[in-house]
Design a protein around this motif. Structure first.
Motif, mmCIF file in Angstrom:
data_model
loop_
_atom_site.group_PDB
_atom_site.id
_atom_site.type_symbol
_atom_site.label_atom_id
_atom_site.label_comp_id
_atom_site.label_asym_id
_atom_site.label_seq_id
_atom_site.Cartn_x
_atom_site.Cartn_y
_atom_site.Cartn_z
ATOM 1 N N LYS A 18 0.867 -1.246 -0.177
ATOM 2 C CA LYS A 18 -0.070 0.032 0.082
ATOM 3 C C LYS A 18 0.742 1.232 0.051
ATOM 4 N N ALA A 78 -9.376 8.561 -11.178
ATOM 5 C CA ALA A 78 -8.829 7.852 -10.194
ATOM 6 C C ALA A 78 -10.025 7.012 -9.540
ATOM 7 N N ALA A 91 -10.527 3.038 -9.469
ATOM 8 C CA ALA A 91 -10.394 2.297 -8.445
ATOM 9 C C ALA A 91 -11.789 1.240 -8.136
ATOM 10 N N GLU A 106 -11.570 -1.464 -10.398
ATOM 11 C CA GLU A 106 -10.756 -2.449 -10.031
ATOM 12 C C GLU A 106 -11.299 -3.539 -8.888
ATOM 13 N N LEU A 107 -12.137 -2.540 -7.892
ATOM 14 C CA LEU A 107 -12.821 -3.517 -6.825
ATOM 15 C C LEU A 107 -13.769 -4.382 -7.414
#
Length: 87
Positions: free
Chosen positions: A19, A47, A51, A54-55
């Motif tokens: 991270k 972004a 994000a 992707e989740l």
């Protein structure tokens, strides 16, 4: 030696270290994009889109939706209120 080279040279990398490295990569890319004239709001929306995509790809739509439901409380609690470098 780049961070990508360092990352691949040492296995495995702890979650908190991944991270930290991911944040450093994204901050560098963000700074470069701002330097190239891309507005912060545009970067932020893009972004967030990437994000969430992707989740969803990783966990599915329902778990990602549950995660997103909790974001408003986390925002109000100041979890994302950090001063970002504006270079």
């Amino acid at each position: 030696m780049s961070m990508a080279t360092n990352l691949s040279a040492r296995e495995p990398v702890a979650d908190h270290e991944q991270k930290r490295l991911a944040l450093a990569f994204l901050q560098d890319a963000w700074t470069e994009a701002r330097h190239d004239g891309i507005e912060g709001d545009c970067l932020a929306q893009t972004a967030l889109f990437l994000a969430l995509a992707e989740l969803i790809s990783t966990y599915g739509e329902e778990p990602a939706a549950r995660y997103a439901e909790n974001l408003s409380a986390r925002i109000r609690n100041g979890e994302f209120s950090v001063e970002l470098s504006r270079q």
